[in-house]
Design a protein around this motif. Sequence first.
Motif, PDB file in Angstrom:
ATOM      1  N   LYS A 160      -4.488  -6.637   2.770  1.00  0.00           N
ATOM      2  CA  LYS A 160      -3.841  -5.688   1.874  1.00  0.00           C
ATOM      3  C   LYS A 160      -2.961  -6.434   0.877  1.00  0.00           C
ATOM      4  O   LYS A 160      -2.280  -7.392   1.235  1.00  0.00           O
ATOM      5  CB  LYS A 160      -2.980  -4.697   2.656  1.00  0.00           C
ATOM      6  CG  LYS A 160      -3.742  -3.866   3.663  1.00  0.00           C
ATOM      7  CD  LYS A 160      -4.650  -2.853   3.013  1.00  0.00           C
ATOM      8  CE  LYS A 160      -3.866  -1.746   2.352  1.00  0.00           C
ATOM      9  NZ  LYS A 160      -4.753  -0.708   1.778  1.00  0.00           N
ATOM     10  N   GLY A 161      -2.951  -5.990  -0.384  1.00  0.00           N
ATOM     11  CA  GLY A 161      -2.073  -6.578  -1.378  1.00  0.00           C
ATOM     12  C   GLY A 161      -0.704  -5.916  -1.358  1.00  0.00           C
ATOM     13  O   GLY A 161      -0.530  -4.825  -0.817  1.00  0.00           O
ATOM     14  N   GLY A 162       0.278  -6.586  -1.940  1.00  0.00           N
ATOM     15  CA  GLY A 162       1.606  -6.007  -2.083  1.00  0.00           C
ATOM     16  C   GLY A 162       2.400  -5.862  -0.809  1.00  0.00           C
ATOM     17  O   GLY A 162       3.323  -5.046  -0.726  1.00  0.00           O
ATOM     18  N   THR A 203       7.861  -5.508   6.201  1.00  0.00           N
ATOM     19  CA  THR A 203       8.470  -5.791   4.902  1.00  0.00           C
ATOM     20  C   THR A 203       8.705  -4.492   4.126  1.00  0.00           C
ATOM     21  O   THR A 203       8.178  -3.440   4.469  1.00  0.00           O
ATOM     22  CB  THR A 203       7.574  -6.721   4.065  1.00  0.00           C
ATOM     23  OG1 THR A 203       6.315  -6.070   3.830  1.00  0.00           O
ATOM     24  CG2 THR A 203       7.325  -8.040   4.780  1.00  0.00           C
ATOM     25  N   ARG A 204       9.514  -4.616   3.063  1.00  0.00           N
ATOM     26  CA  ARG A 204       9.840  -3.475   2.198  1.00  0.00           C
ATOM     27  C   ARG A 204      10.308  -2.279   3.023  1.00  0.00           C
ATOM     28  O   ARG A 204       9.933  -1.140   2.786  1.00  0.00           O
ATOM     29  CB  ARG A 204       8.644  -3.107   1.308  1.00  0.00           C
ATOM     30  CG  ARG A 204       8.454  -4.073   0.163  1.00  0.00           C
ATOM     31  CD  ARG A 204       7.161  -3.868  -0.592  1.00  0.00           C
ATOM     32  NE  ARG A 204       6.867  -2.470  -0.873  1.00  0.00           N
ATOM     33  CZ  ARG A 204       5.682  -2.042  -1.305  1.00  0.00           C
ATOM     34  NH1 ARG A 204       4.692  -2.905  -1.502  1.00  0.00           N
ATOM     35  NH2 ARG A 204       5.472  -0.761  -1.550  1.00  0.00           N
ATOM     36  N   TYR A 205      11.157  -2.576   3.989  1.00  0.00           N
ATOM     37  CA  TYR A 205      11.623  -1.543   4.917  1.00  0.00           C
ATOM     38  C   TYR A 205      12.695  -0.678   4.264  1.00  0.00           C
ATOM     39  O   TYR A 205      13.607  -1.177   3.611  1.00  0.00           O
ATOM     40  CB  TYR A 205      12.179  -2.187   6.186  1.00  0.00           C
ATOM     41  CG  TYR A 205      12.536  -1.197   7.262  1.00  0.00           C
ATOM     42  CD1 TYR A 205      11.569  -0.686   8.114  1.00  0.00           C
ATOM     43  CD2 TYR A 205      13.851  -0.754   7.417  1.00  0.00           C
ATOM     44  CE1 TYR A 205      11.887   0.234   9.106  1.00  0.00           C
ATOM     45  CE2 TYR A 205      14.180   0.164   8.408  1.00  0.00           C
ATOM     46  CZ  TYR A 205      13.194   0.655   9.242  1.00  0.00           C
ATOM     47  OH  TYR A 205      13.516   1.562  10.214  1.00  0.00           O
ATOM     48  N   GLU A 206      12.597   0.629   4.455  1.00  0.00           N
ATOM     49  CA  GLU A 206      13.573   1.575   3.934  1.00  0.00           C
ATOM     50  C   GLU A 206      14.093   2.447   5.072  1.00  0.00           C
ATOM     51  O   GLU A 206      13.408   2.645   6.071  1.00  0.00           O
ATOM     52  CB  GLU A 206      12.947   2.466   2.863  1.00  0.00           C
ATOM     53  CG  GLU A 206      12.440   1.720   1.643  1.00  0.00           C
ATOM     54  CD  GLU A 206      11.825   2.662   0.625  1.00  0.00           C
ATOM     55  OE1 GLU A 206      12.541   3.048  -0.321  1.00  0.00           O
ATOM     56  OE2 GLU A 206      10.647   3.019   0.790  1.00  0.00           O
ATOM     57  N   LYS A 207      15.283   2.967   4.886  1.00  0.00           N
ATOM     58  CA  LYS A 207      15.837   3.881   5.885  1.00  0.00           C
ATOM     59  C   LYS A 207      15.262   5.268   5.646  1.00  0.00           C
ATOM     60  O   LYS A 207      15.886   6.130   5.033  1.00  0.00           O
ATOM     61  CB  LYS A 207      17.367   3.902   5.796  1.00  0.00           C
ATOM     62  CG  LYS A 207      18.022   2.633   6.292  1.00  0.00           C
ATOM     63  CD  LYS A 207      19.543   2.741   6.288  1.00  0.00           C
ATOM     64  CE  LYS A 207      20.185   1.484   6.845  1.00  0.00           C
ATOM     65  NZ  LYS A 207      21.670   1.568   6.829  1.00  0.00           N
TER      66      LYS A 207
END
Length: 253
Positions: free
Chosen positions: A14-16, A182-186
Amino acid sequence: MKKGTRIIAIANHKGGVGKTTTTASMGAILSQKGFHVLLIDLDAQANLTCSLLKQEVTTSVYNAFVESTDLPIYNIGENLDLVPSSLQLAQADLQLGSALARERLLEDLLSPIKERYDYILIDCPPSLSLMTLNAITAANEVIIPLVAETLPFKGLTMITNFVKMVKAKLNPKVDVEGVLVTRYEKSNLSKQIENGLRESLGDLVYKTKIRKNITVAQAPLEATNIVDYDKNSNGAIDYVSFTDEYLSRTAVD
């Protein structure tokens, strides 16, 4: 191979998902800890190269693959070297179609130089292509960055099965070392995905999560890594924590 040397493929079809950022950040942090590190850009988009190298390159990993030359190595910092990529690498799959043992080309190219390094980190393309196959065939371990979203989570089986196939047929020493969120958000979605990963994979998922952070995108504009760009940013703090966790997990190997 030098005792303690680890060859790590940073891979996901997967990209990104943060493969390039993880390679650049982890490599920089390891080098700052005194380890000798080589980064290899195996993506034809050459994002790692553009993110870290401030000079034009006349030869790239493409030349080494297709022309059987030595890997071109550029120093980009204390204890930190880079093998750059180029757009030409997109042609390599076709050009190497009849090459003998083409899945072992990178392994052969690394053979005369790997003893110089403690860590070799390979930034793989967003596909299960010949380049990714070469990376995993040459590696001791694979780190899989994964965005905490539904589709990347569902696609995780594909990359893990690919690693299992390479292990069974080409490289019995390789294993998935861990999955990095990665790119973890609450958000409820991020938490649900994280919980699902930990329920299915257990300790294979790193405790550290890389929070979504704008400075991660800004650092490449200055041709540097997130840690040197802003060591106090969430991205830098999280990648230092992740690298420390990685070193702690692998210290007994």
